[in-house]
Design a protein around this motif. Sequence first.
Motif, PDB file in Angstrom:
ATOM      1  N   PRO A  19       8.807 -10.387 -11.518  1.00  0.00           N
ATOM      2  CA  PRO A  19       9.434  -9.415 -12.763  1.00  0.00           C
ATOM      3  C   PRO A  19       8.438  -8.969 -13.466  1.00  0.00           C
ATOM      4  O   PRO A  19       8.427  -7.832 -14.028  1.00  0.00           O
ATOM      5  N   GLU A  20       7.597  -9.765 -14.058  1.00  0.00           N
ATOM      6  CA  GLU A  20       6.467  -9.469 -15.264  1.00  0.00           C
ATOM      7  C   GLU A  20       5.639  -8.432 -14.501  1.00  0.00           C
ATOM      8  O   GLU A  20       5.165  -7.794 -15.234  1.00  0.00           O
ATOM      9  N   VAL A  21       5.149  -8.755 -13.341  1.00  0.00           N
ATOM     10  CA  VAL A  21       4.351  -7.988 -12.696  1.00  0.00           C
ATOM     11  C   VAL A  21       4.988  -6.456 -12.300  1.00  0.00           C
ATOM     12  O   VAL A  21       4.220  -5.534 -12.593  1.00  0.00           O
ATOM     13  N   LEU A  22       6.224  -6.634 -11.955  1.00  0.00           N
ATOM     14  CA  LEU A  22       6.985  -5.383 -11.842  1.00  0.00           C
ATOM     15  C   LEU A  22       6.943  -4.407 -13.208  1.00  0.00           C
ATOM     16  O   LEU A  22       6.735  -3.135 -13.163  1.00  0.00           O
ATOM     17  N   GLU A  23       7.088  -5.055 -14.225  1.00  0.00           N
ATOM     18  CA  GLU A  23       7.296  -4.438 -15.601  1.00  0.00           C
ATOM     19  C   GLU A  23       5.785  -3.814 -15.848  1.00  0.00           C
ATOM     20  O   GLU A  23       5.694  -2.679 -16.372  1.00  0.00           O
ATOM     21  N   LYS A  24       4.596  -4.647 -15.741  1.00  0.00           N
ATOM     22  CA  LYS A  24       3.454  -4.054 -15.969  1.00  0.00           C
ATOM     23  C   LYS A  24       3.181  -2.820 -15.177  1.00  0.00           C
ATOM     24  O   LYS A  24       2.293  -1.900 -15.712  1.00  0.00           O
ATOM     25  N   PHE A  25       3.566  -2.792 -14.058  1.00  0.00           N
ATOM     26  CA  PHE A  25       3.199  -1.507 -13.131  1.00  0.00           C
ATOM     27  C   PHE A  25       4.471  -0.681 -13.101  1.00  0.00           C
ATOM     28  O   PHE A  25       4.506   0.403 -12.518  1.00  0.00           O
ATOM     29  N   ASP A  26       5.296  -0.909 -14.160  1.00  0.00           N
ATOM     30  CA  ASP A  26       6.668   0.374 -14.375  1.00  0.00           C
ATOM     31  C   ASP A  26       7.158   0.524 -13.142  1.00  0.00           C
ATOM     32  O   ASP A  26       7.569   1.723 -12.828  1.00  0.00           O
ATOM     33  N   ILE A  27       7.704  -0.475 -12.554  1.00  0.00           N
ATOM     34  CA  ILE A  27       8.473  -0.610 -11.130  1.00  0.00           C
ATOM     35  C   ILE A  27       9.980  -0.906 -11.583  1.00  0.00           C
ATOM     36  O   ILE A  27      10.093  -1.916 -12.103  1.00  0.00           O
ATOM     37  N   SER A  28      10.916  -0.233 -11.062  1.00  0.00           N
ATOM     38  CA  SER A  28      12.188  -0.418 -11.528  1.00  0.00           C
ATOM     39  C   SER A  28      13.017  -1.253 -10.540  1.00  0.00           C
ATOM     40  O   SER A  28      13.909  -1.994 -10.938  1.00  0.00           O
ATOM     41  N   TYR A  29      12.551  -1.059  -9.102  1.00  0.00           N
ATOM     42  CA  TYR A  29      13.211  -1.939  -8.002  1.00  0.00           C
ATOM     43  C   TYR A  29      12.552  -3.028  -7.747  1.00  0.00           C
ATOM     44  O   TYR A  29      11.217  -3.143  -7.764  1.00  0.00           O
ATOM     45  N   PRO A  30      13.360  -4.226  -7.214  1.00  0.00           N
ATOM     46  CA  PRO A  30      12.523  -5.268  -6.601  1.00  0.00           C
ATOM     47  C   PRO A  30      11.721  -4.992  -5.541  1.00  0.00           C
ATOM     48  O   PRO A  30      12.122  -3.902  -4.467  1.00  0.00           O
ATOM     49  N   CYS A  31      10.596  -5.637  -5.112  1.00  0.00           N
ATOM     50  CA  CYS A  31       9.893  -5.478  -3.940  1.00  0.00           C
ATOM     51  C   CYS A  31       9.140  -6.701  -3.672  1.00  0.00           C
ATOM     52  O   CYS A  31       9.030  -7.693  -4.254  1.00  0.00           O
ATOM     53  N   SER A  32       8.771  -6.691  -2.204  1.00  0.00           N
ATOM     54  CA  SER A  32       8.368  -7.871  -1.725  1.00  0.00           C
ATOM     55  C   SER A  32       6.687  -7.161  -0.908  1.00  0.00           C
ATOM     56  O   SER A  32       6.700  -6.209  -0.840  1.00  0.00           O
ATOM     57  N   THR A  33       5.696  -8.095  -1.134  1.00  0.00           N
ATOM     58  CA  THR A  33       4.365  -7.710  -0.553  1.00  0.00           C
ATOM     59  C   THR A  33       3.734  -8.600   0.343  1.00  0.00           C
ATOM     60  O   THR A  33       4.203  -9.764   0.256  1.00  0.00           O
ATOM     61  N   VAL A  34       2.883  -8.322   1.096  1.00  0.00           N
ATOM     62  CA  VAL A  34       1.909  -9.075   2.022  1.00  0.00           C
ATOM     63  C   VAL A  34       0.739  -8.565   1.958  1.00  0.00           C
ATOM     64  O   VAL A  34       0.454  -7.503   2.056  1.00  0.00           O
ATOM     65  N   GLU A  35      -0.343  -9.401   1.883  1.00  0.00           N
ATOM     66  CA  GLU A  35      -1.906  -9.027   1.859  1.00  0.00           C
ATOM     67  C   GLU A  35      -2.475 -10.043   2.593  1.00  0.00           C
ATOM     68  O   GLU A  35      -2.391 -11.351   2.670  1.00  0.00           O
ATOM     69  N   LEU A  36      -3.079  -9.520   3.626  1.00  0.00           N
ATOM     70  CA  LEU A  36      -3.919 -10.155   4.754  1.00  0.00           C
ATOM     71  C   LEU A  36      -5.308 -10.024   5.064  1.00  0.00           C
ATOM     72  O   LEU A  36      -5.811  -9.048   4.755  1.00  0.00           O
ATOM     73  N   ASP A  37      -6.192 -11.194   5.282  1.00  0.00           N
ATOM     74  CA  ASP A  37      -7.541 -10.934   5.362  1.00  0.00           C
ATOM     75  C   ASP A  37      -7.947 -10.598   6.774  1.00  0.00           C
ATOM     76  O   ASP A  37      -7.823 -11.379   7.775  1.00  0.00           O
ATOM     77  N   ILE A  38      -8.220  -9.417   7.167  1.00  0.00           N
ATOM     78  CA  ILE A  38      -8.332  -8.863   8.523  1.00  0.00           C
ATOM     79  C   ILE A  38      -9.746  -9.636   9.425  1.00  0.00           C
ATOM     80  O   ILE A  38      -9.538  -9.890  10.349  1.00  0.00           O
ATOM     81  N   ASN A  39     -10.634  -9.627   8.562  1.00  0.00           N
ATOM     82  CA  ASN A  39     -12.011 -10.535   8.723  1.00  0.00           C
ATOM     83  C   ASN A  39     -11.705 -11.714   9.436  1.00  0.00           C
ATOM     84  O   ASN A  39     -12.190 -12.277  10.264  1.00  0.00           O
ATOM     85  N   ALA A  40     -10.831 -12.401   8.540  1.00  0.00           N
ATOM     86  CA  ALA A  40     -10.649 -14.013   8.918  1.00  0.00           C
ATOM     87  C   ALA A  40      -9.536 -13.981  10.308  1.00  0.00           C
ATOM     88  O   ALA A  40      -9.921 -14.829  11.039  1.00  0.00           O
ATOM     89  N   ILE A  41      -8.671 -12.881  10.409  1.00  0.00           N
ATOM     90  CA  ILE A  41      -7.913 -12.975  11.652  1.00  0.00           C
ATOM     91  C   ILE A  41      -8.730 -12.431  12.760  1.00  0.00           C
ATOM     92  O   ILE A  41      -8.670 -13.204  13.870  1.00  0.00           O
ATOM     93  N   MET A  42      -9.641 -11.685  12.672  1.00  0.00           N
ATOM     94  CA  MET A  42     -10.867 -11.357  13.731  1.00  0.00           C
ATOM     95  C   MET A  42     -11.462 -12.548  14.011  1.00  0.00           C
ATOM     96  O   MET A  42     -11.954 -12.638  15.323  1.00  0.00           O
TER      97      MET A  42
END
Length: 614
Positions: free
Chosen positions: A591-614
């Motif tokens: 929630p603190e991250v959502l507040e910093k970016f002025d986002i009202s709704y909850p959300c989930s994210t994923v970030e993957l390293d494509i170089n490592a996958i290849m």
Amino acid sequence: KMPNITVIRSHLFESIGKQFSDKEFDELCFEFGVEVDDVESQIIEFTSTDIKEEHIVYVIAIPANRYDLLCIEGFARAIRIFIGLESPPLFQKIEPALKQVMHVESSTNKIRPYVVCAILRNVTFDSKRYKSFIDLQDKLHQNICRRRTLVAIGTHDFDTLQGPFRYQALKPEDIKFVPLTSDDNISYNSKELLNFYREDPSCKHLKPYTDIIYDSDVYPVIYDSNNVVLSLPPIINSRHSRIQLHTKNIFIECTGVDITKANIVLDTVVTMFSEYCDFPFTVEPVDIIYEDGRRDVTPLLSQRNCDAKVSEINGTIGVKLTPEEICKLCDKLQLGPASYLSDVDSVRVTVPPTRSDILHAVDIIEDVAIAYGYNNIVQEIPRTLTVGAPLPINNFTDLLRAEIARAGYMEMLTHGLCSTAENFTHLRRPLGPAVKLSNPANVEYEVVRTTLLPGALKTLAYNNSISHKDGVKLFEINDVVIPSIEDDVGAVNVRKIVALYSGYSAGFEIIHGLVDHIMTVIQIQPEETYALNSLTSEDIANRKRVAKAGVVYYVRSGNDPCYFPSMNAEVVLRYDNGEELVIGTLGAVHPEVLEKFDISYPCSTVELDINAIM
């Protein structure tokens, strides 16, 4: 967009010393490496005399790094040298009996720490020269000076001043003078003046520059020994020392935050207009003495050498020129005297102060090609044939984009620069290494991103009016830049993917499902214990038949502070030799991250390293 200069045709041909038809001049410009954008009739106003005359003008597009071509003096001189009407001039610094001094106080470190100066003696102006003098300053301010944020030029009638000079930073209310724009000799303190410029329609051309220093606690100012204000950089000069048509001795000062660009700007102004001195191409230097003991003498007017191998010149252009021919061609583009170094088979050119664009051997090669003439290069069929194809990582990410789009996600494209806070502290992550911009345009462009998360969260925030009833799904595949001492340039590009889901609930399970889908389509088998949570033994056996050998993946609990502790995971690759590699993180955004970016709704994210996958 390349900068343009507008020159009166009759004045230009007079300066060159030769007449051309419009077609002949257009062809000459092409050979020289510039382009005539337009030939038109314009009403030209000569500021010094308020005379308005109609003239045929050329609008010429100039390469952005050729600051010496931004006025008729430099352009005509370059053309004369190019067609062999004259040799390049030799610029000289003439030491006076009493050298002028600029004292720089340490208070300027808070706002604009550098200043460089020069004096042009016994200059002869007429209305055309005066207009060109003013126009060049405007062109430089818009180009290399970056709208005065990096460097600001001040020019003054030296005979109205008394040295030595001092450059300091004072509180706005302590600086009071009559500005150049004041026809009624009204004096302002600097804060009042900036407020006037921000509000008065007649000063709208100055309003954009007021933001550069408006909110600062101190403003930069230059005084002479009689406490007469010369200028309030980077806004306006004093009316007391204004340049007029009868001015003979010109004091030039350039203040800024980039000393290299300040020296280039000063050298450009000096080399262009010193031709109007009684002793052409001479300038009087000024001592710059800093409070910490540093001492500079400006202008630099430095000459330097740059080498290029003969084989590389001929090979790159596709010609067979002798070293002597190359040296003669260099002379046409003001890179002489050039000499041949037989022991290393290289041509050594002399780079004058007007050619700050020459940085590398390839710049010499380009100038040799221009001097030789692109139309004179014989076209040949290449000796080797190649077939173009996308890089493996680009081909892979294109296929991945299609798969994620089919899963219902909309692709976004975000900016590669962000603020330090957005890249680290807004994500509740500690400050880490990142490629920083030395002179960012504003706080939003301080660093090159090391993660795609800020861009995804900002995109969601900017589109807060989108209906979240069925959830918002976004993704991006792009590069981040990671500092690396092992790389020649000190940084390396890393391809990553970020995906985001936002709705009435965080949707962690939806993002988790996307991770499994991505790993499935790239044929990486889930680790057996992890797979048994959702797959049968038969399903696992069937997947193994088409999976990559020697590697599996699984998802485990993570500790990224960007996410909720209980909805925080890492994606891990495990190899047959037992080694494990974390290739990404996913979770419900804190929630603190959502507040910093002025986002009202909850959300989930994923970030993957494509170089490592290849």
